[in-house]
Design an enzyme around this catalytic site. Structure first.
Site, PDB file in Angstrom:
ATOM      1  CB  SER A   8      -0.658   0.092   1.189  1.00 15.16           C
ATOM      2  OG  SER A   8      -1.339   0.599   1.462  1.00 15.16           O
ATOM      3  CG  HIS A  31      -3.574  -1.537  -1.612  1.00 15.82           C
ATOM      4  ND1 HIS A  31      -4.734  -2.666  -1.936  1.00 15.82           N
ATOM      5  CD2 HIS A  31      -4.332  -0.732  -0.296  1.00 15.82           C
ATOM      6  CE1 HIS A  31      -5.908  -2.384  -0.678  1.00 15.82           C
ATOM      7  NE2 HIS A  31      -5.413  -1.423  -0.504  1.00 15.82           N
ATOM      8  CG  ASP A  33      -5.696   2.237   0.867  1.00 18.82           C
ATOM      9  OD1 ASP A  33      -6.437   1.830   0.781  1.00 18.82           O
ATOM     10  OD2 ASP A  33      -4.062   2.155   1.544  1.00 18.82           O
ATOM     11  CG  MET A  35      -8.514   6.868   2.276  1.00 14.78           C
ATOM     12  SD  MET A  35      -7.997   6.534   4.444  1.00 14.78           S
ATOM     13  CE  MET A  35      -6.626   5.321   4.015  1.00 14.78           C
ATOM     14  CG  HIS A  64      -8.918   0.081  -0.300  1.00 21.70           C
ATOM     15  ND1 HIS A  64      -8.558  -0.483   1.204  1.00 21.70           N
ATOM     16  CD2 HIS A  64     -10.132  -0.186  -0.111  1.00 21.70           C
ATOM     17  CE1 HIS A  64      -9.338  -0.524   1.707  1.00 21.70           C
ATOM     18  NE2 HIS A  64     -10.177  -0.223   1.312  1.00 21.70           N
ATOM     19  CG  MET A  66     -11.115   2.749   2.248  1.00 23.85           C
ATOM     20  SD  MET A  66      -9.778   2.826   3.675  1.00 23.85           S
ATOM     21  CE  MET A  66      -8.481   3.679   1.876  1.00 23.85           C
ATOM     22  CG  MET A 135     -11.731  -3.497   4.999  1.00 24.09           C
ATOM     23  SD  MET A 135      -9.802  -2.735   4.293  1.00 24.09           S
ATOM     24  CE  MET A 135      -9.235  -2.078   5.503  1.00 24.09           C
ATOM     25  CG  ASP A 173      -6.722  -2.709   2.718  1.00 25.74           C
ATOM     26  OD1 ASP A 173      -4.154  -2.619   3.332  1.00 25.74           O
ATOM     27  OD2 ASP A 173      -6.871  -1.871   2.388  1.00 25.74           O
TER      28      ASP A 173
HETATM   29  O1  5RP Z   1      -6.666   0.055   3.621  1.00 19.71           O
HETATM   30  C1  5RP Z   1      -5.759   0.446   4.397  1.00 19.71           C
HETATM   31  C2  5RP Z   1      -6.068   1.735   5.476  1.00 19.71           C
HETATM   32  O2  5RP Z   1      -7.946   1.893   5.575  1.00 19.71           O
HETATM   33  C3  5RP Z   1      -4.510   0.159   3.456  1.00 19.71           C
HETATM   34  O3  5RP Z   1      -4.277  -0.074   3.265  1.00 19.71           O
HETATM   35  C4  5RP Z   1      -3.679  -0.540   5.339  1.00 19.71           C
HETATM   36  O4  5RP Z   1      -4.021   0.062   6.573  1.00 19.71           O
HETATM   37  C5  5RP Z   1      -1.812  -0.431   5.116  1.00 19.71           C
HETATM   38  O5  5RP Z   1      -1.719   0.359   5.708  1.00 19.71           O
HETATM   39  P1  5RP Z   1      -1.030  -0.578   6.661  1.00 19.71           P
HETATM   40  O6  5RP Z   1      -0.271  -2.344   6.147  1.00 19.71           O
HETATM   41  O7  5RP Z   1       0.285  -0.081   7.397  1.00 19.71           O
HETATM   42  O8  5RP Z   1      -1.747  -1.391   7.928  1.00 19.71           O
HETATM   43 FE   FE2 Z   2      -6.260  -0.297   1.753  1.00 20.94          FE
END
Ligand code: 5RP
Ligand code: FE2
Length: 221
Positions: A8, A31, A33, A35, A64, A66, A135, A173
């Site tokens: 990510s 990946h 994210d 948001m 991804h 969100m 998640m 994730d």
């Molecule tokens: O979707 C996510 C958070 O909402 C990220 O992809 C995820 O948290 C990755 O970070 P880490 O591996 O440090 O937990």
């Molecule tokens: Fe994510």
């Protein structure tokens, strides 16, 4: 079932995204994210930045989302070149219609579930999606600790996929690291997102390889 590793870029340096994408060229996916500060209390990047990331990334992009109202916004990420677009079940008004639209646009369609969202309502709809994202933290931030209580849901999702005979991927994730990836793999996940574990490592390619080896070994048991 070969493990797929998707670092990510939430944990990358946002002033050096191209450099940090090139650092994960041995991964299976990047990946990304997205948001929107509404679905989750954090704001990352939107379509204009995403379009450039898709142009320069050495590996396919796993988006991804969100965000609120993915029914309206998600197709543009497929059009921007995402190999995979995952939206949240809690936010989508018509998840099957949206998944079909993403596939029509050439992307894999992913359905994400927050830790407290049950997978059961979606098990009759597996044929409509390419991936379920379980998640393993509350979405919104990197660096949180893995929620062990999500493991039974991963297991139930894998059992349902196996029984269906469909090739639906199961992604995890959040909090995925050398100390948690084997349990997630053993429960049935085959796509592993890791942000802080990969970008915080001394060797980024070394960490990708180590995570892949641990997951593959867990699958082989
Ligand atoms: O979707 C996510 C958070 O909402 C990220 O992809 C995820 O948290 C990755 O970070 P880490 O591996 O440090 O937990
Ligand atoms: Fe994510």
């Amino acid at each position: 079932m070969a493990a797929l590793i998707a670092p990510s870029i939430l944990s990358a340096d946002f002033a050096n995204l191209e450099r940090d994408l090139n650092a994960i060229s041995t991964a299976d996916y990047a990946h990304v994210d997205v948001m929107d500060n509404h679905f989750v209390p954090n704001l990352t990047l939107g379509l204009p930045v995403f379009e450039r990331l898709a142009q320069v990334s050495p590996v396919p992009i796993d988006a991804h989302l969100m965000i609120e109202d993915p029914d309206r916004w998600a197709p543009a990420y497929a059009e921007a070149g995402a190999a995979s677009v995952t939206f949240h079940a809690e936010a989508a008004a018509a998840p099957v219609r949206l998944a079909r639209e993403l596939r029509r646009l050439g992307a894999r369609a992913g359905l994400a579930l927050r830790p407290a969202t049950p997978v059961e309502p979606f098990l009759d709809l597996l044929a409509e999606v390419d991936m379920i994202l379980v998640m393993t933290v509350e979405p919104g931030f990197g660096g949180q600790s893995f929620i062990e209580g999500t493991l039974p849901k991963i297991r139930r999702a894998r059992e349902a996929v196996s029984a269906s005979g469909l090739d639906v991927w199961i992604q995890v994730d959040g909090g995925v690291s050398r100390s948690t990836i084997e349990r997630a793999a053993d429960a049935g996940a085959n796509v592993f997102v890791a942000g802080s574990a990969v970008y915080g490592a001394e060797s980024v390619p070394g960490e990708i390889e180590a995570l892949r080896a641990l997951a593959d070994a867990a699958h082989a048991h």
